[in-house]
Motif scaffolding. Sequence first.
Motif, mmCIF file in Angstrom:
data_model
loop_
_atom_site.group_PDB
_atom_site.id
_atom_site.type_symbol
_atom_site.label_atom_id
_atom_site.label_comp_id
_atom_site.label_asym_id
_atom_site.label_seq_id
_atom_site.Cartn_x
_atom_site.Cartn_y
_atom_site.Cartn_z
ATOM 1 N N MET A 1 10.119 12.458 -12.195
ATOM 2 C CA MET A 1 10.173 11.645 -13.421
ATOM 3 C C MET A 1 11.290 12.159 -14.289
ATOM 4 N N LYS A 2 12.213 11.261 -14.591
ATOM 5 C CA LYS A 2 13.388 11.657 -15.382
ATOM 6 C C LYS A 2 13.385 10.906 -16.699
ATOM 7 N N SER A 118 13.817 16.432 -16.227
ATOM 8 C CA SER A 118 13.246 15.943 -14.961
ATOM 9 C C SER A 118 11.982 16.750 -14.681
ATOM 10 N N VAL A 119 10.910 16.063 -14.390
ATOM 11 C CA VAL A 119 9.626 16.736 -14.190
ATOM 12 C C VAL A 119 9.050 16.329 -12.839
ATOM 13 N N ASP B 710 8.286 7.569 -8.538
ATOM 14 C CA ASP B 710 9.519 7.545 -9.307
ATOM 15 C C ASP B 710 10.658 8.027 -8.412
ATOM 16 N N GLU B 711 11.864 7.999 -8.953
ATOM 17 C CA GLU B 711 13.025 8.273 -8.098
ATOM 18 C C GLU B 711 13.046 9.688 -7.537
ATOM 19 N N GLN B 712 12.381 10.619 -8.237
ATOM 20 C CA GLN B 712 12.365 12.000 -7.739
ATOM 21 C C GLN B 712 11.298 12.207 -6.671
ATOM 22 N N ASN B 714 7.973 11.651 -7.240
ATOM 23 C CA ASN B 714 6.650 11.938 -7.801
ATOM 24 C C ASN B 714 5.765 10.728 -7.551
ATOM 25 N N LEU B 716 2.941 8.394 -8.584
ATOM 26 C CA LEU B 716 2.430 8.150 -9.942
ATOM 27 C C LEU B 716 1.061 7.475 -9.959
#
Lengths: 200, 802
Positions: A1-2, A118-119, B710-712, B714, B716
């Motif tokens: 999550m950014k 960023s998490v 999400d894009e990283q 994660n 959700l």
Amino acid sequence: MKFSVEKTFPMPGSSEAAWALLQNVEDVAGCMPGATITERVDDSHYKGTVSVKLGPASLVFKGDIEVAGIDAATRTLHLVGKGADATGTSGASMDLLASVQSGDSPASCQLVGKSDVSVSGKAATFGGRMMGSVTEQILQQFARNFAAEVARQAPAAPAQEAGEKPAPPPAKGRELNAFALFWAVVRDWFRHLFGRRGSA
Amino acid sequence: MGLEPNLERLTQLEGIGCARKRREDPRFIQGRGTYVDDVKMPGMCFGAMVRSPYASARIRKIDASRALALPGVIAVITAEELKPFKLHWMPTLAGDVQAVLADGRVSFQNQEVAFVIAENRYIAADGADLVEVEYEELPAVVDPRKALEPDAPVVREDLAGKTDGAHGARRHHNHIFTWEVGDKDKTARAFEQAEVTVTQDMLYPRVHPCPLETCGCVASFDKVKGDLTVYITSQAPHVVRTVVGLLSSVPESKIRIISPDIGGGFGNKVGVYPGYVCAIASSIVLGRPVKWIESRSENLTTTAFARDYWMTGELAATRDGVIKALRVKVVADHGAFDACADPSKWPAGMFHVCTGSYAIPNAFVSVDGVYTNKFPGGVAYRCSFRVTEAVYLIERMIDVLAQKLGMDKAEIRLRNFIRKEQFPYQTPLGLEYDSGNYETALRKVMDAVDYAGLRAEQAARRADPGAEWLMGIGVTTFTEIVGAGPSKMCDILGVGMFDSCEIRVHPDGSAIARMGTITQGQGHQTTYAQIIASEAGIPASVIQVEEGDTATAPYGLGTYGSRSTPVGGAATARCARKIREKARLIAAHLLEVSPDDLEFDLDRFVVKGAPGQAKTMKEIAWAAYNNVPSGLEMGLEAVDYYDPPNFTFPFGAYLCVLDINRYTGETKVRRFYALDDCGTRINPMIIEGQIHGGLTEGFAVAMGQQLPYDEQGNVLGGTLLDYFVPTAVETPVWETDYTVTPSPHHPIGAKGVAESPHVGSIPCFSSAVTDAFAHLGVTHMDMPHNAYRIWRQSHALGLDRR
């Protein structure tokens, strides 16, 4: 999550005083609620911890801070931080550009911060919807502490010009006050809710 | 046959067709079920998993010293500890490998990194928190289309340079397979010559079945005897035994897998997961029982998701709505490891049932399997191997075509149905549908709901500019493919997908029956007994049905893909017939007549033409243990392994009416009418319950469930705060109906039912929601149809302005 945060806080005190404080990473960290510098590796590298307590969840982020740049001409500090929660369930990184800009009078200035955060992990999964609000609260506490520290280090400056009460001393190294934080987040959330309806 | 059916004896038998109450319920509603987490063994310790917070990262260091210093922590195992046993990686059912514990690198968030074993569950959890792992975060990719771009992050470094996968050539570092079926050129020609074509992109989002009970196991290795016993939440205990045998080199004869009561599976409990392997390996090393139970979030974010299909459908048709060809392109997101539980040869499962209930002469399907930094698994959720995706695609495409042509959505279906007399029907994608009667089913539904009246009401609503509520009518007429499957086509790890039943009739005439399947709420203990009652004349009330213990049950492939009735039920019927035929020989001996002179009458054999001369099954059972004809073995037992000649094809016609608030996006399901045809109906009450459950899960998927990333990377949706599970408050009232078109190749004509309502209802909700906006040019809306997303559609059309 950014996500990105951009904030401007008015500071009581000259820009010189604020800039002097901003270059001292250990003091800056001291203003950050829950943050402590645990080790100075060299002039531009530090190790530190940030503890956040939210209800039953207690997260202690351990990480590395790098001073990526100090630009005296624009009075800008570039900090890069990266850390992981000690229980290994969350990670966070931050890229911060903080600068001191002159204020309306020589005795006041503005602290302008722009950061990309960023998490990962549980903090994102569980805390995603609270993230904006929590960050906002942390930064506000930070700004209050920073202002108080500027006033303390430069006692000559007419900090109480506007009739403000002296700010409380910075909450160095302590955990974020869980209840106050929680309350602020809930209050923010309600404001957001009704604010949106009003503007729609 | 000259004999009047004796209603009293028929009632007592409680055979096929009887709405017999579920035998399982008395213990479940009293909280007396025995689930895996209820198993307690002397000396048992607990395992907890340390998981990665990152979707993609290199592991620099794992420091377990603080965890090991915690009193009560027995051991911490990582890939390093598993390496000597070659257990740090394991084969998947899809021909790939999966890291049991991360081998220097993680590829999805919550991936298993270390396993902490402690004296109790709380210490294990605390110990897991104390394991310090240093990661170097790497870029992640969560969109399967982006994963195929040339410079996309590499999901699987361990596959570097590997250009061949389990299903052919790999053309990109994140590419798993390309699976094509149908005649590409002929289909292309049909499109070139078509009067009308339509194209629609649609995403079937990643969802999770979220069974009430999460996955878990208790592994117990007896170092003295060398026996391994594992209590496990598995829908396929015999397959687990084979896999455990392969992994551990313990002979299968020394392994006992027990699936006790299972709190819902829906495909989530088919796979073999790292937690199981860690618990088993720890128990073998420690010589103590080790329990591992998933938390809710672990269940939602690490074990067997469903769907994640990015589909593009195309139809070619004549101007009057006769379909000439179907073309489908799919990008299938399989996550970081290809652990899909499909039959080995079918990397996209039974997706090729996507020509649906329609006589489409040409079709071509291409599916690309792709690695992403998301958790592995797949093909779960009340669906026979990608049938849900297939049915969703074709039902949505039919609607899109109807809208393009300005045709009614029921009318276009009636025009294209495979007609009753065309069965058995060969589809252009290689399947043979056994039986169907689609038009009768749809017409029955249309009459029941006054379809013409509903459409008239909708037209009036659309004409009223002040109407606050939009009205949508959804129609689906689906065909399912279940009962996998014929061993010539279907296997898992090389074992054919047969199933089995063994029946032993005791001297007092009661019986025990064991199957290779395993109930997880389907009510096997009730329905299998009914099949035996009808086929062998033993009252269901004295038949004990047992499943799930590999030490006692015959080998079978388990319960998923609605295969229990089509395969296990067939084995049961045939096994009961073997009992009956042996009983006939004994009865003939007792009555001193030829076996051919006997007639089977519910629960006894009667001499033809002499109704007074008869032997009941109870009498015959007693005789089987003391007085059998010479040359015949004593006892009354039989076993049957059934390899089905074909799949079965249940079908249904569903109709949904809903109202949507144009200002808020709120949806009210006004009516949902579900007609199912599952062939012979064994227990109408259980069918009704299965349909209610399937419709409710369909409602959940269509209206709210999703595991977004999400894009990283994660995830959700990994808690019940975010993941929608409907309660009685949200769930609509269901109206059910049926027709009966028996399967011609199944011993009792039954087809399976549990998945139909899930498969059929999801596109029906999408159809209805889209239909509410169809007059404004909307052809498709992706799920989930939650209020926010529907409001966005309304807002985009300006409908929310007063």
